[in-house]
Structures are given as C-alpha cells and as structure tokens.
Design a protein around this motif. Structure first.
Motif, PDB file in Angstrom:
ATOM      1  N   PRO A   1      21.700  39.945  14.057  1.00  0.00           N
ATOM      2  CA  PRO A   1      22.199  40.088  12.680  1.00  0.00           C
ATOM      3  C   PRO A   1      23.223  39.027  12.278  1.00  0.00           C
ATOM      4  O   PRO A   1      23.201  38.553  11.137  1.00  0.00           O
ATOM      5  CB  PRO A   1      22.835  41.484  12.688  1.00  0.00           C
ATOM      6  CG  PRO A   1      22.116  42.227  13.754  1.00  0.00           C
ATOM      7  CD  PRO A   1      21.803  41.212  14.811  1.00  0.00           C
ATOM      8  N   ASN A   2      24.098  38.616  13.221  1.00  0.00           N
ATOM      9  CA  ASN A   2      25.106  37.609  12.863  1.00  0.00           C
ATOM     10  C   ASN A   2      24.475  36.280  12.503  1.00  0.00           C
ATOM     11  O   ASN A   2      24.767  35.697  11.451  1.00  0.00           O
ATOM     12  CB  ASN A   2      26.086  37.380  14.033  1.00  0.00           C
ATOM     13  CG  ASN A   2      27.093  38.497  14.101  1.00  0.00           C
ATOM     14  OD1 ASN A   2      27.309  39.197  13.102  1.00  0.00           O
ATOM     15  ND2 ASN A   2      27.670  38.695  15.277  1.00  0.00           N
ATOM     16  N   ILE A   3      23.596  35.793  13.394  1.00  0.00           N
ATOM     17  CA  ILE A   3      22.912  34.519  13.117  1.00  0.00           C
ATOM     18  C   ILE A   3      22.082  34.664  11.837  1.00  0.00           C
ATOM     19  O   ILE A   3      22.070  33.780  10.986  1.00  0.00           O
ATOM     20  CB  ILE A   3      22.000  34.108  14.303  1.00  0.00           C
ATOM     21  CG1 ILE A   3      22.830  33.931  15.571  1.00  0.00           C
ATOM     22  CG2 ILE A   3      21.220  32.838  13.994  1.00  0.00           C
ATOM     23  CD1 ILE A   3      22.015  33.681  16.829  1.00  0.00           C
ATOM     24  N   GLY A   4      21.396  35.808  11.727  1.00  0.00           N
ATOM     25  CA  GLY A   4      20.542  36.044  10.569  1.00  0.00           C
ATOM     26  C   GLY A   4      21.317  35.906   9.256  1.00  0.00           C
ATOM     27  O   GLY A   4      20.838  35.286   8.306  1.00  0.00           O
ATOM     28  N   LYS A   5      22.518  36.490   9.231  1.00  0.00           N
ATOM     29  CA  LYS A   5      23.323  36.422   8.002  1.00  0.00           C
ATOM     30  C   LYS A   5      23.801  34.994   7.750  1.00  0.00           C
ATOM     31  O   LYS A   5      23.773  34.502   6.633  1.00  0.00           O
ATOM     32  CB  LYS A   5      24.513  37.371   8.094  1.00  0.00           C
ATOM     33  CG  LYS A   5      24.121  38.799   7.734  1.00  0.00           C
ATOM     34  CD  LYS A   5      25.295  39.621   7.278  1.00  0.00           C
ATOM     35  CE  LYS A   5      25.505  39.452   5.784  1.00  0.00           C
ATOM     36  NZ  LYS A   5      26.517  40.378   5.248  1.00  0.00           N
ATOM     37  N   GLN A   6      24.217  34.326   8.865  1.00  0.00           N
ATOM     38  CA  GLN A   6      24.713  32.944   8.731  1.00  0.00           C
ATOM     39  C   GLN A   6      23.682  32.015   8.095  1.00  0.00           C
ATOM     40  O   GLN A   6      24.008  31.213   7.237  1.00  0.00           O
ATOM     41  CB  GLN A   6      24.998  32.380  10.133  1.00  0.00           C
ATOM     42  CG  GLN A   6      26.445  32.385  10.553  1.00  0.00           C
ATOM     43  CD  GLN A   6      26.528  31.992  12.024  1.00  0.00           C
ATOM     44  OE1 GLN A   6      25.812  31.105  12.498  1.00  0.00           O
ATOM     45  NE2 GLN A   6      27.389  32.684  12.753  1.00  0.00           N
ATOM     46  N   ILE A   7      22.429  32.147   8.530  1.00  0.00           N
ATOM     47  CA  ILE A   7      21.415  31.202   8.038  1.00  0.00           C
ATOM     48  C   ILE A   7      20.698  31.714   6.786  1.00  0.00           C
ATOM     49  O   ILE A   7      19.842  31.033   6.243  1.00  0.00           O
ATOM     50  CB  ILE A   7      20.382  30.842   9.146  1.00  0.00           C
ATOM     51  CG1 ILE A   7      19.621  32.096   9.627  1.00  0.00           C
ATOM     52  CG2 ILE A   7      21.042  30.120  10.304  1.00  0.00           C
ATOM     53  CD1 ILE A   7      18.539  31.788  10.654  1.00  0.00           C
ATOM     54  N   GLY A   8      21.022  32.925   6.368  1.00  0.00           N
ATOM     55  CA  GLY A   8      20.441  33.446   5.122  1.00  0.00           C
ATOM     56  C   GLY A   8      19.102  34.138   5.300  1.00  0.00           C
ATOM     57  O   GLY A   8      18.406  34.398   4.324  1.00  0.00           O
ATOM     58  N   LEU A   9      18.740  34.426   6.566  1.00  0.00           N
ATOM     59  CA  LEU A   9      17.482  35.156   6.772  1.00  0.00           C
ATOM     60  C   LEU A   9      17.693  36.642   6.524  1.00  0.00           C
ATOM     61  O   LEU A   9      16.785  37.353   6.079  1.00  0.00           O
ATOM     62  CB  LEU A   9      16.973  34.918   8.214  1.00  0.00           C
ATOM     63  CG  LEU A   9      15.651  35.576   8.586  1.00  0.00           C
ATOM     64  CD1 LEU A   9      14.524  35.053   7.704  1.00  0.00           C
ATOM     65  CD2 LEU A   9      15.299  35.333  10.061  1.00  0.00           C
ATOM     66  N   VAL A  10      18.899  37.092   6.819  1.00  0.00           N
ATOM     67  CA  VAL A  10      19.194  38.522   6.743  1.00  0.00           C
ATOM     68  C   VAL A  10      20.199  38.774   5.611  1.00  0.00           C
ATOM     69  O   VAL A  10      21.185  38.049   5.469  1.00  0.00           O
ATOM     70  CB  VAL A  10      19.765  39.001   8.101  1.00  0.00           C
ATOM     71  CG1 VAL A  10      20.239  40.431   8.016  1.00  0.00           C
ATOM     72  CG2 VAL A  10      18.704  38.848   9.161  1.00  0.00           C
ATOM     73  N   ASP A  11      19.908  39.773   4.806  1.00  0.00           N
ATOM     74  CA  ASP A  11      20.728  40.031   3.623  1.00  0.00           C
ATOM     75  C   ASP A  11      21.874  40.984   3.899  1.00  0.00           C
ATOM     76  O   ASP A  11      22.912  40.903   3.243  1.00  0.00           O
ATOM     77  CB  ASP A  11      19.835  40.585   2.503  1.00  0.00           C
ATOM     78  CG  ASP A  11      18.820  39.542   2.090  1.00  0.00           C
ATOM     79  OD1 ASP A  11      19.179  38.658   1.310  1.00  0.00           O
ATOM     80  OD2 ASP A  11      17.688  39.567   2.609  1.00  0.00           O
ATOM     81  N   ASP A  12      21.684  41.883   4.859  1.00  0.00           N
ATOM     82  CA  ASP A  12      22.755  42.815   5.201  1.00  0.00           C
ATOM     83  C   ASP A  12      22.491  43.461   6.548  1.00  0.00           C
ATOM     84  O   ASP A  12      21.347  43.484   7.017  1.00  0.00           O
ATOM     85  CB  ASP A  12      22.888  43.912   4.139  1.00  0.00           C
ATOM     86  CG  ASP A  12      24.292  43.944   3.556  1.00  0.00           C
ATOM     87  OD1 ASP A  12      25.243  43.794   4.352  1.00  0.00           O
ATOM     88  OD2 ASP A  12      24.438  44.115   2.334  1.00  0.00           O
ATOM     89  N   VAL A  13      23.572  43.963   7.133  1.00  0.00           N
ATOM     90  CA  VAL A  13      23.452  44.647   8.417  1.00  0.00           C
ATOM     91  C   VAL A  13      23.775  46.115   8.178  1.00  0.00           C
ATOM     92  O   VAL A  13      24.781  46.441   7.541  1.00  0.00           O
ATOM     93  CB  VAL A  13      24.427  44.045   9.455  1.00  0.00           C
ATOM     94  CG1 VAL A  13      24.256  44.714  10.802  1.00  0.00           C
ATOM     95  CG2 VAL A  13      24.217  42.546   9.568  1.00  0.00           C
ATOM     96  N   LEU A  14      22.899  46.980   8.669  1.00  0.00           N
ATOM     97  CA  LEU A  14      23.121  48.416   8.479  1.00  0.00           C
ATOM     98  C   LEU A  14      24.025  48.920   9.585  1.00  0.00           C
ATOM     99  O   LEU A  14      23.742  48.718  10.769  1.00  0.00           O
ATOM    100  CB  LEU A  14      21.789  49.163   8.525  1.00  0.00           C
ATOM    101  CG  LEU A  14      20.850  48.910   7.350  1.00  0.00           C
ATOM    102  CD1 LEU A  14      19.470  49.455   7.654  1.00  0.00           C
ATOM    103  CD2 LEU A  14      21.399  49.539   6.073  1.00  0.00           C
ATOM    104  N   THR A  15      25.104  49.577   9.201  1.00  0.00           N
ATOM    105  CA  THR A  15      26.011  50.106  10.216  1.00  0.00           C
ATOM    106  C   THR A  15      25.666  51.571  10.486  1.00  0.00           C
ATOM    107  O   THR A  15      25.058  52.230   9.646  1.00  0.00           O
ATOM    108  CB  THR A  15      27.476  49.964   9.756  1.00  0.00           C
ATOM    109  OG1 THR A  15      27.561  50.482   8.440  1.00  0.00           O
ATOM    110  CG2 THR A  15      27.909  48.522   9.755  1.00  0.00           C
TER     111      THR A  15
END
Ligand SMILES: CCCC(=O)SCCNC(=O)CCNC(=O)[C@H](O)C(C)(C)COP(=O)(O)OP(=O)(O)OC[C@H]1O[C@@H](n2cnc3c(N)ncnc32)[C@H](O)[C@@H]1OP(=O)(O)O
Length: 327
Positions: free
Chosen positions: A242-256
């Motif tokens: 999720p961290n890398i995903g958010k950094q590069i814009g692949l992932v829009d949010d992380v579900l907690t």
C-alpha cells in the motif's frame, strides 16, 4: 430510465432524451438513436460490431473462443446489484486463490454485459472471494493452451472484456485484499480506483512467468502511473504494497482495520462519489472517459452531447428549485 438495444448493444435512454423526442413527436429510433449512437461511438462504448470486427481482423471468431474457454471450468464470477446503485462483483475460485479459469473468463464477459444494461447503476466494486483478490490466469488452463494461437484468443477475449469493464458508465473500484498477481494485477487496472488493505500486495509477476501483460494491463498501467513507473513494476516484477502503491499513484487509499469489514469500508469510500442522481454520476464517468480516451475535438463534441443529456434534467431542475448554495 430505460435502455434500448441497437445491434445488440444497450443504449441508455435518458428522461431528457425521451422528453425531447416526445415533444418533437419523433420516435426514439428517429431522433434519439443518432445522438446516442454518436455519443456511444465516440466513447467506443461497447460496440459489439467493433469487437466482432477486431476479433475477425485477427482471424478469430468470438464464439470459437468462448467454446475453447468453456473447456476449462471451475469457480464463478458473482454479481450483486444493490438498491444503492452500487454493484459488487466477486472473483470466486478460492481453492485456486481466485485464479481465472476459462469458464470464469466467459462469465466475466456475461457480467460486464449485464452491467452495460443496468441503467440505474452508479458504482461497482470488484473484489476477490475469501480475503484475497486474484492470482491471475488459472495455470492449469494456461498449460493446456500454451500454444500461441490459443494464447492470442484468450488474450483478445480478456482484453476486450476488461476494456468494456473500464468503460462502464459506473465509477469502479478494485478492493485489493491479499494478493493481486499477474492477470489479477491487470484486473485492478480495469477499475477507476484501487483500494488496498494494509497487508495486500499487487504484483505484475508476468516477467517471472516469461510473459508480458496481455489483458490490456500494461497499456492501462502506463496511463495510471506513467511509463517510468510502469517499466519499473513490469521489468522488476516489483511487489507493490500500500505505501509504494500510494507513492506512485497506483493505489488511491488504504483501508484500515477500524473501518470494519473491507467491503463495508469500500462501499463507504465509493459512496462519496456515487451519492446523487444516477444520470449525473453516469454522465460524469462518461465525460471523464471521453477526455481520457478521445482526441480533444472528439472529447469536446462528446462532452457537449453528454451535457445535453443532463441539462434541464430532474437533478438540474431540482437544484435550481432549491436555490442550492455551495458553502
Ligand atoms: C496474462 C495473464 C498472466 C497470468 O496471470 S499468469 C499467472 C500468474 N499467477 C501465478 O503465477 C500465481 C502462482 N501462485 C502463487 O504464486 C501462489 O500460489 C500464491 C498465489 C502466492 C498463493 O500462495 P499460498 O498462499 O502459499 O497458497 P498456495 O500456493 O498453496 O495456493 C493455494 C492453491 O491455489 C493454487 N493456485 C494459486 N494460484 C494459482 C493459479 N494462478 N492457477 C492455478 N492454481 C493456483 C495453488 O496451486 C494451490 O493449489 P493446491 O492446494 O496445491 O491444489
């Protein structure tokens, strides 16, 4: 709102269009169709004719591909259309980490077809069963069709289906729990958004399989994260957390975890975009899609046509009546 079918394709008939046609005493097939066709054509919206043409241009018949894929059964693709206007599609083959059997590929196409005719729909969640997303193609099927001819057929079928999935007039989100590998990673890119749970991983493992993406995943990935990042993910078969995903814009949010069940959290997340009138939400998806996929001139024409479907419509009139303030 109703849908009319033109050459087997579901076309949306908005209340405004119906009203205009009735007012001018012209049948929908007279005035409505050219406008609808123009809009849908400009968007490349699911023209069966176009797809058949591209299958044929490559020397394949869609029916032959279906028959071939049905030889590899197992699992299912479940679809639940909810009153809220949000549908949940589940890739369901838990014994194989939700890998896509041949029959699931055919079912996916059928579910997409169903969603194309769902005129009340506003949003779509794509998830995997039993806490993991999807481990790509079923390797048993892959082994059995490892010749280039069959591989091309499967690839063309999935590419067309996933293109139609992305072009649905629904705001779509992939809920990634567990692993999204190979074709599973490609499937995530056929949604407008991606949400991950904290332990999830997206990995384009194709290189390790001696492959490149073939379900349209590379083309879409480049558009989502840019060519530099796409090259890194594909050439390095990098694990995206999720961290890398958010950094590069692949992932829009992380579900907690405190969001409760991931599906409930995803529905809540998606509802910020799907609240309101279905015709307006669907029109928003269409103008964004046309802006993304068409030349500027075509996109501007399409935008005008789509604008015409909501202007003076129920949601517009209601907002005017309420003297809505945007504070
Ligand atoms: C253009 C499309 C390109 C593609 O998609 S190529 C396919 C890419 N995917 C893969 O190579 C996935 C290979 N599988 C794995 O890496 C691992 O199984 C995976 C998903 C990380 C899960 O690992 P674990 O949690 O340790 O579980 P496991 O390995 O015991 O798997 C449980 C059962 O699921 C099966 N499975 C997982 N992925 C599969 C697949 N893609 N096709 C067919 N069967 C698959 C696996 O063989 C195992 O079955 P069994 O219990 O041994 O009978």
């Amino acid at each position: 709102m109703s849908a009319l079918r033109f050459r087997g394709v579901a076309l949306e008939v908005t209340p405004q269009l119906e009203y205009r046609c009735r007012k001018s005493k012209m049948a929908l097939c007279g005035v409505g169709r050219p406008l609808l066709q123009k809009t849908h054509r400009a968007l490349g919206c699911f023209s069966k004719k176009k797809q058949t043409f591209s299958y044929k241009a490559n020397g394949f018949q869609e029916e032959d591909i279906r028959k071939k894929l049905q030889l590899f059964p197992g699992g299912s693709i479940e679809l639940q259309k909810q009153e809220s206007g949000i549908a949940v599609m589940t890739v369901n083959n838990p014994a194989r980490m939700n890998a896509f059997s041949g029959s699931m590929m055919v079912e996916l196409e059928e579910r997409v077809c169903e969603l194309e005719s769902w005129t009340e729909g506003k949003g779509l969640i794509v998830q995997g069963a039993a806490g993991t997303f999807c481990s790509g193609s079923d390797l048993n099927a892959v082994r059995a069709i490892s010749n280039p001819q069959d591989g091309m057929k499967m690839c063309m079928f999935m590419q067309t289906t996933l293109t139609r999935l992305l072009r649905l007039p629904l705001i779509s989100v992939a809920l990634v729990e567990g692993k999204a590998l190979g074709g599973g990673a490609e499937l995530t890119t056929a949604c407008d958004f991606r949400l991950m749970t904290s332990d999830a991983v997206i990995q384009f493992v194709h290189k390790h399989m001696g492959l490149v993406p073939g379900w349209g995943g590379a083309a879409r990935l480049v558009r989502i994260i840019g060519s530099q990042n796409a090259l890194k993910l594909l050439a390095g078969a990098k694990k995206v957390d999720p961290n890398i995903g958010k950094q590069i814009g692949l992932v829009d949010d992380v579900l907690t975890v405190d969001e409760g069940s991931s599906l409930v959290g995803t529905e809540r997340w998606l509802s910020q975009f799907t609240k309101g009138s279905a015709p307006v939400i669907r029109a928003i998806k269409k103008v964004v899609l046309s802006g993304k996929e068409l030349s500027l001139d075509e996109a501007l024409t399409t935008e005008r046509n789509i604008f015409g479907t909501v202007w003076g419509g129920p949601a517009n009139l209601e907002a005017l009546e309420l003297k809505t303030k945007h504070k």
